[in-house]
Design an enzyme around this catalytic site. Structure first.
Site, PDB file in Angstrom:
ATOM      1  N   ASP A   1       0.822  -1.208   0.000  1.00  0.00           N
ATOM      2  CA  ASP A   1       0.000   0.000   0.000  1.00  0.00           C
ATOM      3  C   ASP A   1       0.863   1.267   0.000  1.00  0.00           C
ATOM      4  O   ASP A   1       1.992   1.258   0.479  1.00  0.00           O
ATOM      5  CB  ASP A   1      -0.888  -0.034   1.255  1.00  0.00           C
ATOM      6  CG  ASP A   1      -2.067   0.902   1.133  1.00  0.00           C
ATOM      7  OD1 ASP A   1      -2.287   1.451   0.035  1.00  0.00           O
ATOM      8  OD2 ASP A   1      -2.760   1.090   2.144  1.00  0.00           O
ATOM      9  N   GLY A   2       0.267   2.357  -0.503  1.00  0.00           N
ATOM     10  CA  GLY A   2       0.945   3.660  -0.446  1.00  0.00           C
ATOM     11  C   GLY A   2       1.666   4.041  -1.729  1.00  0.00           C
ATOM     12  O   GLY A   2       2.396   5.030  -1.759  1.00  0.00           O
ATOM     13  N   ASN A   3       1.432   3.292  -2.789  1.00  0.00           N
ATOM     14  CA  ASN A   3       2.103   3.619  -4.057  1.00  0.00           C
ATOM     15  C   ASN A   3       1.639   4.975  -4.591  1.00  0.00           C
ATOM     16  O   ASN A   3       2.438   5.758  -5.101  1.00  0.00           O
ATOM     17  CB  ASN A   3       1.798   2.555  -5.113  1.00  0.00           C
ATOM     18  CG  ASN A   3       2.280   1.195  -4.695  1.00  0.00           C
ATOM     19  OD1 ASN A   3       3.256   1.075  -3.976  1.00  0.00           O
ATOM     20  ND2 ASN A   3       1.586   0.163  -5.153  1.00  0.00           N
TER      21      ASN A   3
ATOM     22  N   GLU B   1     -11.786  -5.510  -5.162  1.00  0.00           N
ATOM     23  CA  GLU B   1     -12.381  -4.171  -5.042  1.00  0.00           C
ATOM     24  C   GLU B   1     -11.647  -3.132  -5.900  1.00  0.00           C
ATOM     25  O   GLU B   1     -12.154  -2.038  -6.135  1.00  0.00           O
ATOM     26  CB  GLU B   1     -12.361  -3.703  -3.570  1.00  0.00           C
ATOM     27  CG  GLU B   1     -13.357  -4.430  -2.678  1.00  0.00           C
ATOM     28  CD  GLU B   1     -12.991  -5.886  -2.395  1.00  0.00           C
ATOM     29  OE1 GLU B   1     -11.780  -6.163  -2.218  1.00  0.00           O
ATOM     30  OE2 GLU B   1     -13.886  -6.750  -2.403  1.00  0.00           O
ATOM     31  N   ASN B   2     -10.449  -3.458  -6.344  1.00  0.00           N
ATOM     32  CA  ASN B   2      -9.658  -2.464  -7.094  1.00  0.00           C
ATOM     33  C   ASN B   2     -10.255  -2.102  -8.459  1.00  0.00           C
ATOM     34  O   ASN B   2      -9.891  -1.098  -9.066  1.00  0.00           O
ATOM     35  CB  ASN B   2      -8.204  -2.921  -7.277  1.00  0.00           C
ATOM     36  CG  ASN B   2      -7.368  -2.797  -6.023  1.00  0.00           C
ATOM     37  OD1 ASN B   2      -6.400  -3.529  -5.827  1.00  0.00           O
ATOM     38  ND2 ASN B   2      -7.711  -1.853  -5.155  1.00  0.00           N
ATOM     39  N   TRP B   3     -11.224  -2.915  -8.931  1.00  0.00           N
ATOM     40  CA  TRP B   3     -11.885  -2.569 -10.202  1.00  0.00           C
ATOM     41  C   TRP B   3     -12.624  -1.254 -10.098  1.00  0.00           C
ATOM     42  O   TRP B   3     -12.956  -0.640 -11.107  1.00  0.00           O
ATOM     43  CB  TRP B   3     -12.870  -3.675 -10.616  1.00  0.00           C
ATOM     44  CG  TRP B   3     -12.240  -5.010 -10.851  1.00  0.00           C
ATOM     45  CD1 TRP B   3     -12.321  -6.088 -10.021  1.00  0.00           C
ATOM     46  CD2 TRP B   3     -11.451  -5.440 -11.977  1.00  0.00           C
ATOM     47  NE1 TRP B   3     -11.626  -7.149 -10.557  1.00  0.00           N
ATOM     48  CE2 TRP B   3     -11.087  -6.775 -11.759  1.00  0.00           C
ATOM     49  CE3 TRP B   3     -11.012  -4.804 -13.141  1.00  0.00           C
ATOM     50  CZ2 TRP B   3     -10.309  -7.504 -12.649  1.00  0.00           C
ATOM     51  CZ3 TRP B   3     -10.232  -5.519 -14.040  1.00  0.00           C
ATOM     52  CH2 TRP B   3      -9.888  -6.858 -13.792  1.00  0.00           C
TER      53      TRP B   3
ATOM     54  N   ARG C   1       0.394   7.538  -2.906  1.00  0.00           N
ATOM     55  CA  ARG C   1       0.922   8.651  -2.108  1.00  0.00           C
ATOM     56  C   ARG C   1       2.411   8.871  -2.367  1.00  0.00           C
ATOM     57  O   ARG C   1       2.893   9.994  -2.415  1.00  0.00           O
ATOM     58  CB  ARG C   1       0.674   8.399  -0.609  1.00  0.00           C
ATOM     59  CG  ARG C   1      -0.734   8.800  -0.195  1.00  0.00           C
ATOM     60  CD  ARG C   1      -1.135   8.177   1.100  1.00  0.00           C
ATOM     61  NE  ARG C   1      -1.459   6.771   0.918  1.00  0.00           N
ATOM     62  CZ  ARG C   1      -1.690   5.930   1.916  1.00  0.00           C
ATOM     63  NH1 ARG C   1      -1.601   6.349   3.162  1.00  0.00           N
ATOM     64  NH2 ARG C   1      -1.998   4.679   1.671  1.00  0.00           N
ATOM     65  N   TRP C   2       3.128   7.783  -2.571  1.00  0.00           N
ATOM     66  CA  TRP C   2       4.561   7.883  -2.890  1.00  0.00           C
ATOM     67  C   TRP C   2       4.739   8.705  -4.165  1.00  0.00           C
ATOM     68  O   TRP C   2       5.589   9.590  -4.236  1.00  0.00           O
ATOM     69  CB  TRP C   2       5.127   6.470  -3.079  1.00  0.00           C
ATOM     70  CG  TRP C   2       6.583   6.401  -3.404  1.00  0.00           C
ATOM     71  CD1 TRP C   2       7.617   6.258  -2.513  1.00  0.00           C
ATOM     72  CD2 TRP C   2       7.183   6.443  -4.714  1.00  0.00           C
ATOM     73  NE1 TRP C   2       8.818   6.217  -3.178  1.00  0.00           N
ATOM     74  CE2 TRP C   2       8.579   6.326  -4.531  1.00  0.00           C
ATOM     75  CE3 TRP C   2       6.681   6.575  -6.009  1.00  0.00           C
ATOM     76  CZ2 TRP C   2       9.475   6.329  -5.600  1.00  0.00           C
ATOM     77  CZ3 TRP C   2       7.571   6.586  -7.074  1.00  0.00           C
ATOM     78  CH2 TRP C   2       8.955   6.462  -6.865  1.00  0.00           C
TER      79      TRP C   2
HETATM   80  C1  FPP Z   1      -2.094   0.119  -3.158  1.00  0.00           C
HETATM   81  O1  FPP Z   1      -1.534   1.416  -3.217  1.00  0.00           O
HETATM   82  C2  FPP Z   1      -1.550  -0.683  -4.188  1.00  0.00           C
HETATM   83  C3  FPP Z   1      -2.264  -1.306  -5.157  1.00  0.00           C
HETATM   84  C4  FPP Z   1      -3.721  -1.217  -5.272  1.00  0.00           C
HETATM   85  C5  FPP Z   1      -1.609  -2.099  -6.169  1.00  0.00           C
HETATM   86  C6  FPP Z   1      -0.359  -2.783  -5.766  1.00  0.00           C
HETATM   87  C7  FPP Z   1       0.287  -3.195  -6.994  1.00  0.00           C
HETATM   88  C8  FPP Z   1       1.599  -3.121  -7.250  1.00  0.00           C
HETATM   89  C9  FPP Z   1       2.638  -2.726  -6.296  1.00  0.00           C
HETATM   90  C10 FPP Z   1       2.063  -3.489  -8.577  1.00  0.00           C
HETATM   91  C11 FPP Z   1       1.895  -4.942  -8.729  1.00  0.00           C
HETATM   92  C12 FPP Z   1       2.514  -5.335  -9.915  1.00  0.00           C
HETATM   93  C13 FPP Z   1       3.346  -6.335  -9.995  1.00  0.00           C
HETATM   94  C14 FPP Z   1       3.951  -6.584 -11.287  1.00  0.00           C
HETATM   95  C15 FPP Z   1       3.675  -7.191  -8.859  1.00  0.00           C
HETATM   96  P1  FPP Z   1      -2.506   2.626  -3.478  1.00  0.00           P
HETATM   97  O2  FPP Z   1      -2.607   2.827  -4.943  1.00  0.00           O
HETATM   98  O3  FPP Z   1      -3.805   2.365  -2.793  1.00  0.00           O
HETATM   99  O4  FPP Z   1      -1.737   3.807  -2.819  1.00  0.00           O
HETATM  100  P2  FPP Z   1      -2.398   5.027  -2.041  1.00  0.00           P
HETATM  101  O5  FPP Z   1      -3.175   4.436  -0.901  1.00  0.00           O
HETATM  102  O6  FPP Z   1      -1.238   5.830  -1.595  1.00  0.00           O
HETATM  103  O7  FPP Z   1      -3.273   5.740  -3.020  1.00  0.00           O
END
Ligand code: FPP
Length: 253
Positions: free
Chosen positions: A34-36, A81-83, A38-39
């Site tokens: 999680d947190g991609n 749920e990510n859809w 925000r990163w």
């Molecule tokens: C949550 O961060 C992350 C996800 C919904 C997807 C995770 C997927 C990956 C790291 C890529 C997977 C791919 C491979 C090839 C393994 P968020 O988007 O909810 O971050 P946020 O809460 O900061 O918005």
């Protein structure tokens, strides 16, 4: 000092690593990446750049954990749920998955067996094909096993298992009163893996989000504020040390 394989590769975790007890490692670690978003936002980048950085970090952590002696990692790549996310983001995530599945070493390194769990029926033919290829290509490796949870939901998984048991009941092969926990365990996606010992969730959220519901009955949880792309081998080592300092009683005293 413990005899970890390829210790020199583990230097980033430094002194901390020497405190890890190699005989008390969690067998199965779950990671909610999680947190991609925000990163990426912090850096003025699109969310997809955060997912890409997150995918790269999965390789770093998987290789590190494998060298430490961890046998199984399950990483939450896409939930049922990510859809609900904007189409653009869903497409970017699917594209990233496709790219990583195609480049077999990029996903997890040379000695890792890759398996996918989740409802594959909603994934494209292209992705399904690459999953078949990578699972077959990596199946005889003797390092750790990385389970990628794609279109995975814990409730959906339990419903799947229950339906399979219902079919047996309907066929007259099983009486409802004879259904056991073990039978359920054999019908979730992780049927051949020990229950998850430790679940790591970075980025400040304190919830399970439908991840490994059945398997986490006695899991330890480790949370931190670090966004997943910044979660380092040192942080992983700290999570393992904290796990080892806990007293798991499994309902006993
Ligand atoms: C949550 O961060 C992350 C996800 C919904 C997807 C995770 C997927 C990956 C790291 C890529 C997977 C791919 C491979 C090839 C393994 P968020 O988007 O909810 O971050 P946020 O809460 O900061 O918005």
């Amino acid at each position: 000092m413990h005899m970890f394989k390829g210790l020199q590769k583990l230097r980033p975790a430094g002194r901390l690593l020497r405190e890890v007890d190699a005989n008390n490692l969690p067998r199965h670690v779950g990671i909610i990446m999680d947190g991609n978003g925000r990163w990426a936002k912090k850096r003025g980048l699109p969310r997809s750049a955060g997912h890409r950085a997150g995918a790269q970090n999965l390789k770093t952590i998987t290789e590190f954990a494998g060298n430490m002696g961890i046998r199984y990692i399950t990483a939450y790549a896409f939930s049922t749920e990510n859809w609900k996310r904007p189409k653009e983001e869903v497409d970017a995530l699917m594209q990233l998955l496709l790219e990583y599945l195609r480049d077999k070493e990029q996903l997890a390194g040379k000695n890792v067996t890759i398996r996918v769990i989740g409802d594959r029926s909603a994934l494209s033919d292209e992705i399904n094909h690459e999953i078949d290829v990578i699972e077959d290509y990596t199946k005889d490796r003797d390092g750790m096993v990385l389970y990628l949870a794609i279109n995975y939901g814990g409730r959906q998984e339990i419903v799947k298992a229950v339906r399979e048991l219902c079919e047996q009941v309907e066929a007259g092969a099983l009486a409802p009163g004879d259904v056991t926990e073990e039978m359920l365990s054999q019908r979730v996606y992780t049927d051949d893996v020990p229950d998850v010992d430790l679940i790591i969730r970075p980025s400040g959220e304190l919830r399970l989000s439908n991840f490994l519901l059945w398997q986490s009955a006695y899991s330890e949880f480790w949370f931190s504020d670090i966004n997943w792309p910044d979660f380092s081998p040192r942080d992983f080592t700290q999570a393992i040390l904290d796990y080892q300092n806990r007293n798991r009683r499994f309902g006993g005293v």
